[in-house]
Design an enzyme around this catalytic site. Structure first.
Site, PDB file in Angstrom:
ATOM      1  CG  ASP A  26      -1.901   1.051   1.265  1.00  0.00           C
ATOM      2  OD1 ASP A  26      -2.665   1.132   0.296  1.00  0.00           O
ATOM      3  OD2 ASP A  26      -1.924   1.837   2.232  1.00  0.00           O
ATOM      4  CB  THR A  77      -1.524   6.182  -2.328  1.00  0.00           C
ATOM      5  OG1 THR A  77      -1.422   4.774  -2.169  1.00  0.00           O
ATOM      6  CG2 THR A  77      -2.664   6.685  -1.464  1.00  0.00           C
ATOM      7  CB  THR A  78       1.054   3.118  -5.897  1.00  0.00           C
ATOM      8  OG1 THR A  78       0.853   2.513  -4.619  1.00  0.00           O
ATOM      9  CG2 THR A  78       2.413   2.743  -6.411  1.00  0.00           C
ATOM     10  CG  ASP A  89      -7.149   0.239  -0.736  1.00  0.00           C
ATOM     11  OD1 ASP A  89      -7.099   1.298  -0.073  1.00  0.00           O
ATOM     12  OD2 ASP A  89      -6.138  -0.320  -1.201  1.00  0.00           O
TER      13      ASP A  89
HETATM   14  P1  ADP Z   1      -2.666   2.277  -6.140  1.00  0.00           P
HETATM   15  O1  ADP Z   1      -2.017   2.564  -4.827  1.00  0.00           O
HETATM   16  O2  ADP Z   1      -2.322   3.319  -7.144  1.00  0.00           O
HETATM   17  O3  ADP Z   1      -4.121   2.020  -6.043  1.00  0.00           O
HETATM   18  P2  ADP Z   1      -2.450  -0.503  -6.833  1.00  0.00           P
HETATM   19  O4  ADP Z   1      -1.326  -1.390  -6.444  1.00  0.00           O
HETATM   20  O5  ADP Z   1      -3.756  -0.693  -6.187  1.00  0.00           O
HETATM   21  O6  ADP Z   1      -1.934   0.977  -6.663  1.00  0.00           O
HETATM   22  O7  ADP Z   1      -2.611  -0.647  -8.405  1.00  0.00           O
HETATM   23  C1  ADP Z   1      -3.569   0.046  -9.130  1.00  0.00           C
HETATM   24  C2  ADP Z   1      -3.386  -0.205 -10.610  1.00  0.00           C
HETATM   25  O8  ADP Z   1      -3.570  -1.594 -10.905  1.00  0.00           O
HETATM   26  C3  ADP Z   1      -4.442   0.538 -11.418  1.00  0.00           C
HETATM   27  O9  ADP Z   1      -3.857   1.119 -12.537  1.00  0.00           O
HETATM   28  C4  ADP Z   1      -5.409  -0.565 -11.798  1.00  0.00           C
HETATM   29  O10 ADP Z   1      -6.108  -0.267 -12.991  1.00  0.00           O
HETATM   30  C5  ADP Z   1      -4.498  -1.745 -11.957  1.00  0.00           C
HETATM   31  N1  ADP Z   1      -5.221  -3.014 -11.825  1.00  0.00           N
HETATM   32  C6  ADP Z   1      -5.999  -3.415 -10.797  1.00  0.00           C
HETATM   33  N2  ADP Z   1      -6.507  -4.650 -11.024  1.00  0.00           N
HETATM   34  C7  ADP Z   1      -6.025  -5.045 -12.224  1.00  0.00           C
HETATM   35  C8  ADP Z   1      -6.166  -6.234 -13.026  1.00  0.00           C
HETATM   36  N3  ADP Z   1      -6.917  -7.257 -12.626  1.00  0.00           N
HETATM   37  N4  ADP Z   1      -5.510  -6.281 -14.187  1.00  0.00           N
HETATM   38  C9  ADP Z   1      -4.737  -5.268 -14.589  1.00  0.00           C
HETATM   39  N5  ADP Z   1      -4.550  -4.124 -13.890  1.00  0.00           N
HETATM   40  C10 ADP Z   1      -5.192  -4.005 -12.730  1.00  0.00           C
HETATM   41 MG    MG Z   2      -5.186   0.452  -5.275  1.00  0.00          MG
END
Ligand code: ADP
Ligand code: MG
Length: 546
Positions: A67, A100-101, A396
């Site tokens: 996270d 956030t990332t 989340d």
């Molecule tokens: P953040 O802190 O930005 O929310 P995450 O690690 O949750 O970071 O990653 C979010 C990214 O992962 C987004 O760009 C989202 O569209 C992508 N994502 C989430 N689930 C999937 C999936 N099943 N396949 C491909 N990309 C995904």
């Molecule tokens: Mg996320």
């Protein structure tokens, strides 16, 4: 340097000795580097295939997470402009609760692209202006890309929840946790003037180690990890009249260390009698108001406990402040500090207050609250680590469902919106003139860092993936995204990778804002204290060198 009447040059000191100063390009380079390091640190955690970080705090507490905001908070970053990037993550967390990332990675990439424009001798104010124009246009593009969503649309809400939890260590129970999150959000949502107001403060997340994640449940009302103070108090109180007291129900105040010397035994007895009388009075004042449940934020004297028990009053002591506030909101009670002020108007109401055995300990459940919107999710799991990770996943999911309903708009993810955004921005740049055009184009390209990183983190070739994605978008497949599990291009909407529009709009706007802010700095002055703490030349403790 300045000349004196004799023509000799002498330095002029305007800063105290020991201060450190960087100006112009040095300052910019230093700030951009620090920001890039922060972005680089969290980049590997992006997406479902992102890696985890193990964080060990100064007390040796271990957290394993991917996270973004948790990682950055725990890192205790010192560098001033790196801190500004951390603020972006915190804003994203406060405004949306997710993404956030994404926000941090975008900010890092915007600055990296700005750096190469600076090398081409484009002035920072021109870049800043271009970035602002692009950020505004990005909002328009993202809005027109978005699709509607409503609280009734269970399948779509389920996809939002499960996308939020992908890769968060709650994979096996995603279905159950999604259902719980949807029900909880629906419970706390009100329709006011055509807008959905979602107050997540009404959702309490309570953790209880033991059993397994499958036993996690949604309970109407407020649940606390607290037993009643005395075994002969009732385990269940119906039609509860609840008093919330935030001062101790004791006579001896441990904060004031009063000494009483008693010489003869009769005086001792008199003293004890007086104390008993005062405690009895205290309990009576409360009982008079027909109170049958007391939540006290501080301690409750043994003797007072005994009197309460005799009157059949259910008492819980040392309740957390945050729980007192939740109870006040849920039951309509007012928190009272001085018993003299307690009146019937201050009391709260609930259908039933009871002690429920969970594992081998008792927990207090307050159900049928005056405010029907308050709910608790009781998270179970084998260890503290598991529960914490489930809690972050649920946070989340709740945040994403709420953010989706507030704007009533969602987009697909998996890099699709960023590719579409880059495409439209590039097109938009064509209509601009000269150097701003370069800045808008750089902004457009920076958006592609999201799909590129998703590909890299999945062990795929980012160049191949990006080429394929762009080709698909050129053919009008606006939701073409990357399937990180197969490496193929997929329709992210059909595959159910759905996110609130707000994640994207907020991430883009705060990333652009911080990039512009950092670009406009051309002078960094560290006071003596600060420059002592920090080694010079952009090497900062706890951060990898670039
Ligand atoms: P953040 O802190 O930005 O929310 P995450 O690690 O949750 O970071 O990653 C979010 C990214 O992962 C987004 O760009 C989202 O569209 C992508 N994502 C989430 N689930 C999937 C999936 N099943 N396949 C491909 N990309 C995904
Ligand atoms: Mg996320």
């Amino acid at each position: 340097m300045s000349s004196n009447p004799h023509g000799n040059y002498q330095p002029i000191f305007i800063l105290p000795e020991g201060s450190q100063r960087n100006t112009g390009k040095d300052a910019q380079r230093m700030n951009i580097n620090a920001a890039k390091i922060v972005a680089e640190t969290v980049r590997t955690t992006l997406g479902p295939k992102g890696m985890d970080k193990m964080l060990v705090d100064s007390l040796g507490e271990v957290t394993v997470t991917n996270d973004g905001v948790t990682i950055l908070k725990e890192m205790n970053i010192e560098h001033p402009s790196a801190k500004m990037i951390v603020e972006v993550a915190k804003t994203q967390e406060d405004e949306v609760g997710d993404g956030t990332t994404t926000a941090v990675v975008l900010a890092g990439e915007l600055l990296k692209r700005a750096e190469s424009l600076l090398e081409q001798d484009i002035h920072p104010t021109v870049i800043a202006k271009g970035y602002r124009i692009a950020a505004e246009k990005a909002q328009v593009i993202l809005n027109s890309l978005a699709q509607p969503v409503s609280p009734k649309d269970t399948p779509l809400l389920g996809k939002i929840a499960s996308t939020a939890m992908t890769g968060k260590g709650a994979e096996n129970t995603k279905g159950l946790l999604s259902d719980i999150a949807i029900k909880a959000v629906r419970q706390v949502t009100r329709l006011v003037d055509g807008k959905y107001l979602v107050d997540l403060d009404d959702v309490k997340l309570e953790k209880k180690v033991g059993s397994s994640v499958e036993e996690t449940e949604l309970i109407p009302g407020v649940v606390m990890d607290k037993e009643r103070v005395h075994a002969s108090m009732p385990t269940e109180v119906k039609a509860a009249r609840i008093a919330l007291i935030d001062s101790a129900l004791e006579i001896r105040n441990t904060e004031v260390d009063a000494k009483i010397s008693i010489t003869d035994p009769e005086k001792m007895q008199a003293f004890l009698d007086m104390e008993e009388g005062m405690l009895r009075k205290m309990v009576e004042v409360i009982a008079e108001k027909e109170v049958n449940v007391v939540f006290c934020q501080k301690g409750v004297d043994d003797l007072a406990q005994h009197f309460f028990a005799k009157r059949g009053i259910y008492v819980v002591r040392r309740v957390k402040k945050s729980d007192m506030e939740k109870l006040a909101k849920a039951t309509g009670a007012t928190i009272v500090s001085d018993l003299k002020d307690l009146s019937s108007k201050d009391l709260g109401a609930a259908g039933v207050v009871e002690e429920v055995r969970v594992g081998d300990e008792g927990m207090t459940y307050v159900r049928g609250c005056k405010n029907p919107r308050s709910v608790t999710i009781l998270i179970r799991g084998g260890t503290e680590h598991v529960i914490d990770e489930v809690k972050r996943a649920l946070d989340d999911a709740l945040g994403d469902i709420a953010a989706s309903l507030r704007l009533q708009k969602v987009v697909a993810g998996a890099g699709a919106p960023e590719i579409e955004l880059a495409r439209d921005l590039r097109h938009f740049a064509e209509g601009l003139s000269g150097r701003e055009q370069l800045a808008v184009k750089a902004f457009a390209e920076a958006m592609e860092i999201i799909p590129r990183t998703l590909a890299e983190n999945a062990g795929l070739d980012p160049i191949d993936v990006l080429t394929e994605l762009k080709a698909a978008h050129d053919k009008g497949r606006k939701w073409a995204g990357i399937n990180v599990f197969t490496g193929k291009v997929m329709d992210a909407w059909k595959e159910g990778v759905i996110e609130p529009l707000k994640i994207k709009t907020q991430a883009v706007s705060s990333a652009a804002e911080v990039a512009v802010m950092i670009l406009r700095i051309d002078d960094v002055i560290l006071s003596e204290d600060q420059s002592k703490q920090q080694p010079p030349q952009g090497q900062y403790p706890g951060m990898p060198e670039m």
